[in-house]
Write an enzyme that holds these catalytic residues in place. Structure first.
Site, PDB file in Angstrom:
ATOM      1  N   GLY A   1       7.451  19.232  -4.485  1.00 22.50           N
ATOM      2  CA  GLY A   1       7.232  18.446  -3.268  1.00 22.50           C
ATOM      3  C   GLY A   1       8.517  18.373  -2.474  1.00 22.50           C
ATOM      4  O   GLY A   1       9.437  17.647  -2.856  1.00 22.50           O
TER       5      GLY A   1
ATOM      6  N   GLY B   1       9.094  17.249   0.586  1.00 18.36           N
ATOM      7  CA  GLY B   1       9.082  16.322   1.726  1.00 18.36           C
ATOM      8  C   GLY B   1      10.379  15.523   1.736  1.00 18.36           C
ATOM      9  O   GLY B   1      11.377  15.914   1.112  1.00 18.36           O
TER      10      GLY B   1
ATOM     11  N   LYS C   1       2.933  -2.951  -4.961  1.00 17.60           N
ATOM     12  CA  LYS C   1       3.156  -2.144  -3.745  1.00 17.60           C
ATOM     13  C   LYS C   1       1.813  -1.743  -3.116  1.00 17.60           C
ATOM     14  O   LYS C   1       1.654  -1.791  -1.898  1.00 17.60           O
ATOM     15  CB  LYS C   1       4.016  -0.916  -4.072  1.00 17.60           C
ATOM     16  CG  LYS C   1       4.390  -0.114  -2.835  1.00 17.60           C
ATOM     17  CD  LYS C   1       5.706   0.605  -2.968  1.00 17.60           C
ATOM     18  CE  LYS C   1       6.221   1.128  -1.634  1.00 17.60           C
ATOM     19  NZ  LYS C   1       5.373   2.083  -0.963  1.00 17.60           N
TER      20      LYS C   1
ATOM     21  N   SER D   1       3.624   4.762   6.799  1.00 19.16           N
ATOM     22  CA  SER D   1       3.434   6.165   6.386  1.00 19.16           C
ATOM     23  C   SER D   1       2.019   6.627   6.756  1.00 19.16           C
ATOM     24  O   SER D   1       1.814   7.797   7.095  1.00 19.16           O
ATOM     25  CB  SER D   1       3.676   6.302   4.891  1.00 19.16           C
ATOM     26  OG  SER D   1       2.839   5.427   4.171  1.00 19.16           O
TER      27      SER D   1
ATOM     28  N   GLU E   1      -3.158   8.602   2.518  1.00 20.60           N
ATOM     29  CA  GLU E   1      -3.227   8.282   1.076  1.00 20.60           C
ATOM     30  C   GLU E   1      -4.067   7.022   0.839  1.00 20.60           C
ATOM     31  O   GLU E   1      -3.996   6.422  -0.226  1.00 20.60           O
ATOM     32  CB  GLU E   1      -1.816   8.105   0.525  1.00 20.60           C
ATOM     33  CG  GLU E   1      -1.019   9.411   0.570  1.00 20.60           C
ATOM     34  CD  GLU E   1       0.416   9.259   0.128  1.00 20.60           C
ATOM     35  OE1 GLU E   1       0.821   9.899  -0.844  1.00 20.60           O
ATOM     36  OE2 GLU E   1       1.148   8.488   0.785  1.00 20.60           O
TER      37      GLU E   1
HETATM   38  O1  KPL Z   1       5.469   1.415   2.336  1.00 21.76           O
HETATM   39  C1  KPL Z   1       5.248   1.354   3.541  1.00 21.76           C
HETATM   40  C2  KPL Z   1       4.532   2.491   4.161  1.00 21.76           C
HETATM   41  O2  KPL Z   1       4.608   2.664   5.367  1.00 21.76           O
HETATM   42  O3  KPL Z   1       3.888   3.234   3.394  1.00 21.76           O
HETATM   43  C3  KPL Z   1       5.637   0.120   4.317  1.00 21.76           C
HETATM   44  C4  KPL Z   1       6.283  -0.876   3.361  1.00 21.76           C
HETATM   45  C5  KPL Z   1       4.406  -0.482   4.924  1.00 21.76           C
HETATM   46  C6  KPL Z   1       6.690   0.386   5.339  1.00 21.76           C
HETATM   47  O4  KPL Z   1       6.233   1.064   6.457  1.00 21.76           O
END
Ligand code: KPL
Length: 306
Positions: free
Chosen positions: A14, A16, A189, A259, A271
């Site tokens: 990967g 990236g 998370k 993201s 994702e």
């Molecule tokens: O982890 C994140 C993401 O964008 O995937 C956050 C914490 C929301 C920061 O943009």
């Protein structure tokens, strides 16, 4: 000549932003590292790293994923969650029986799927909060210093300290912490991302804007309450009330595009199946409906985002 385990090269699957960040940090520590790339056309690649006014470049050997000439004992997987299992399967023939594998995917679900196909190898899973992005292929900007929280997936290996090769990784200067409960870290998370990422894609807004509009803020809180109820049933602890954690992250990353919104803007798959989709699946197994999560996933699908 046999190499001592500490001298054996790391392989990164990967290329990236996170893959390039890790490759550059391993080279900086003078540790051997290879990037595995599909249909590679070159034998090495220069990675440019930038963090504010600190720049450096390094050369990293490239290995094609079809190679038969390498034996992998130390692997880091930094692909998107949906690419992780097929990517690992494509190089599984190169892994030694005692290989140590670090999985750094967003969301949950991909890690367990890989662990099921590799029952013998030692697997650590982690959550990365470093903010980094590519300006071009192999040009990584390390925009926000974060942490990596990592721990072994297998319960009988629940050591307070990382074992052998994982120790080498844990010494990289990326504020890496070792945990005996990595799944709880990943769950926290996922819970936070599930209240932010999909909504930013839906409203095409920065993270901070989710808290500025009252109607949207209520949606954030409704998602948090549904997730919290599921986590309670699964007996997975959170470090604080979910809405408090989410508000903190929204304010800390107010200027960020999530993201998921970045994926949508780039026309890539998101994702979300490993974030909201994972929570919905867990709830369904328990016979529970999550109307706000289901509405969000359905609405995004109707817009063509998956
Ligand atoms: O982890 C994140 C993401 O964008 O995937 C956050 C914490 C929301 C920061 O943009």
């Amino acid at each position: 000549m046999t190499q001592s385990p500490n001298n054996q090269p790391w392989y990164i699957l990967g290329a990236g932003a996170i893959g390039c960040l890790l490759a550059s940090q391993l080279v900086k520590q003078q540790l051997p590292v290879n990037l595995i790339i599909k249909r590679a056309h070159t034998l090495s690649q220069t990675i440019h790293y930038q963090q504010t006014d600190l720049h450096f470049s390094c050369n990293v050997p490239i290995v094609d994923h079809c190679t038969r000439h390498h034996t992998i004992t130390k692997l880091i997987v930094t692909t998107k969650a949906y690419d992780a299992l097929p990517a690992v399967q494509s190089i599984a023939h190169l892994l030694t029986a005692d290989a140590q594998i670090i999985l750094l995917q967003n969301g949950l679900g991909s890690q367990q799927a890989i662990a099921n196909t590799l029952p013998d190898q030692q697997i650590a899973v982690g959550s990365v909060t470093h903010g980094c992005f590519l300006t071009k292929p192999f040009q990584v900007v390390h925009a926000g210093l974060g942490q990596i929280i990592l721990g072994e997936l297998s319960p009988q290996l629940n050591n307070a300290k990382p074992s052998s090769q994982f120790q080498q990784f844990a010494q990289l200067p990326l504020d890496i912490h070792w945990t005996t409960t990595p799944l709880a870290t990943l769950w926290e998370k996922v819970a936070i991302n599930s209240a932010i990422n999909g909504l930013t894609a839906l409203y095409q807004c920065k993270n901070g804007e989710l808290w500025q509009n009252q109607g949207v803020r209520q949606r954030v809180i409704a998602l948090c309450l549904e997730t919290e109820a599921i986590l309670k049933k699964l007996q997975i602890p959170l470090s604080d009330q979910l809405a408090t954690l989410v508000k903190r992250v929204i304010l800390q990353t107010a200027d960020n595009y999530s993201s998921t919104l970045q994926d949508v803007k780039a026309g890539k798959a998101t994702e979300l199946s490993y974030i909201n989709g994972y929570i919905i699946d867990k709830a369904q197994i328990m016979g529970i409906d999550l109307p706000h999560h289901q509405w969000l996933v359905r609405t995004l699908k109707e817009k063509g985002y998956s």
